[in-house]
Enzyme design. Structure first.
Site, mmCIF file in Angstrom:
data_model
loop_
_atom_site.group_PDB
_atom_site.id
_atom_site.type_symbol
_atom_site.label_atom_id
_atom_site.label_comp_id
_atom_site.label_asym_id
_atom_site.label_seq_id
_atom_site.Cartn_x
_atom_site.Cartn_y
_atom_site.Cartn_z
ATOM 1 N N ASN A 87 0.872 -1.170 0.000
ATOM 2 C CA ASN A 87 0.000 0.000 0.000
ATOM 3 C C ASN A 87 0.911 1.221 0.000
ATOM 4 O OD1 ASN A 87 -1.776 2.054 0.493
ATOM 5 N ND2 ASN A 87 -2.350 1.395 2.552
ATOM 6 N N TRP A 88 1.037 1.815 -1.165
ATOM 7 C CA TRP A 88 1.976 2.949 -1.307
ATOM 8 C C TRP A 88 1.457 4.223 -0.651
ATOM 9 C CZ3 TRP A 88 4.750 3.274 -6.717
ATOM 10 C CH2 TRP A 88 5.394 2.050 -6.981
ATOM 11 N N LYS A 89 0.181 4.258 -0.311
ATOM 12 C CA LYS A 89 -0.442 5.466 0.247
ATOM 13 C C LYS A 89 -0.172 6.665 -0.681
ATOM 14 C CE LYS A 89 -0.237 3.287 4.690
ATOM 15 N NZ LYS A 89 -0.249 3.403 6.131
ATOM 16 N N HIS A 129 -9.741 1.384 4.114
ATOM 17 C CA HIS A 129 -8.507 1.503 4.904
ATOM 18 C C HIS A 129 -8.779 2.402 6.115
ATOM 19 C CE1 HIS A 129 -4.471 2.642 6.120
ATOM 20 N NE2 HIS A 129 -4.074 1.513 5.550
ATOM 21 N N GLU A 134 -7.204 4.752 7.371
ATOM 22 C CA GLU A 134 -6.964 6.180 7.123
ATOM 23 C C GLU A 134 -8.159 6.811 6.414
ATOM 24 O OE1 GLU A 134 -3.127 5.682 5.269
ATOM 25 O OE2 GLU A 134 -2.334 5.040 7.206
ATOM 26 N N GLU A 189 -5.926 -4.951 10.062
ATOM 27 C CA GLU A 189 -4.905 -3.945 10.339
ATOM 28 C C GLU A 189 -5.230 -3.210 11.632
ATOM 29 O OE1 GLU A 189 -2.677 -2.767 6.499
ATOM 30 O OE2 GLU A 189 -4.390 -1.439 6.726
ATOM 31 N N GLY A 225 1.990 2.141 10.719
ATOM 32 C CA GLY A 225 2.953 3.235 10.613
ATOM 33 C C GLY A 225 3.616 3.602 11.931
ATOM 34 N N SER A 236 2.916 -2.301 10.225
ATOM 35 C CA SER A 236 4.353 -2.400 10.500
ATOM 36 C C SER A 236 4.959 -3.761 10.138
ATOM 37 C CB SER A 236 4.650 -2.032 11.953
ATOM 38 O OG SER A 236 4.260 -0.692 12.208
#
Ligand code: PGA
Length: 249
Positions: free
Chosen positions: A10-12, A95, A97, A167, A173, A213
């Site tokens: 997941n490159w975000k 996700h 976020e 997650e 992160g 992570s």
């Protein structure tokens, strides 16, 4: 039943199209494998370049979000048809976020899940608890409600192709990975809930990733747990370490 592992980056919100090309060229030789599905979930504007770069390789391209309508007056949104036409195969849905910063609800996520299937996109649906919820002993009931919400009215033949990513928000992160026992407990529980909703056969085939992570040092232990079928990897997917994560054995 041996489920095929799926390891997705997941490159975000990282990498311009040109930077994406460069990173993909660096990563491709490192992520070669016959043993797992490998996906790069890149920002929308990187998709055409990414699809071109991975053509003819073992890597598939995913998006990080989409809207739940076909087309129309939804300024700033991206439709599943647009993704499909570009050759996208996977799409991350819900996700944490997006839930946290963009206020996505279980209902939105359910609509997106149903819509992804209409365009042959394989959804990677994310669930996970906050640290407060974990400390209050609410993890499993929260995860159950997220799974039940996401899968409402999703028929069995589609549910089995969905990928679920567990997650824990406190592990994303932060460098604070869930222990393999913590991750396995929740992934096993998700499989149990899917079994209650769809029966044992679907529970047996559905793929459940761990994310939060994941790095080259902990991937092998996490991915060897019985109910963990790979990972959704953020930070480490932008580095050469992603090759070690894919080839974790
Ligand atoms: P992380 O992110 O690996 O950087 O913790 C995972 C994710 O958010 O998907």
């Amino acid at each position: 039943m041996s489920r095929r592992k799926i390891i997705a980056g997941n490159w975000k919100m990282n990498k311009t199209p040109q930077q994406a090309r460069e990173l993909i060229r660096t990563l491709l030789p490192l992520v070669e494998t016959d043993e797992a599905d490998v996906v790069f979930c890149v920002p929308f504007v990187d998709i055409p370049a990414a699809v071109e770069e991975v053509s003819g390789t073992n890597v598939q391209i995913g998006a990080q979000n989409m809207y739940f309508e076909d087309a129309g007056a939804f300024t700033g949104e991206i439709s599943p048809e647009m993704l499909w036409e570009l050759g996208v195969e996977y799409v991350i849905i819900g996700h944490s976020e997006r839930r946290q910063y963009f206020h996505e609800t279980d209902e939105d996520i359910n609509k997106k899940l149903l819509m992804a299937f209409e365009y042959d996109l394989i959804p990677i649906v994310c669930v996970g608890e906050t640290l407060e919820q974990r400390e209050a002993g609410e993890t499993l009931s929260w995860i159950r409600s997220q799974i039940e919400g996401a899968f409402e009215e999703v028929p069995e033949d589609l549910a089995r192709d969905t990928v679920i990513a567990y997650e824990p928000i406190w592990a994303i992160g932060t460098g604070k990975t869930a222990t393999s026992e913590q991750a396995e407990e929740v992934c096993g529980y998700i499989r149990q809930v899917i079994g209650e909703l769809y029966g044992p056969e679907t529970a047996d085939v559905i793929r459940i990733q761990y994310g939060g992570s994941v790095n080259a040092g902990n991937a092998a232990e996490l991915f060897s747990m019985p109910d963990i079928d790979g990972g959704l990897v953020g930070g480490a997917s932008l580095k050469e370490d992603f090759g070690k994560i894919v080839n974790y054995k």
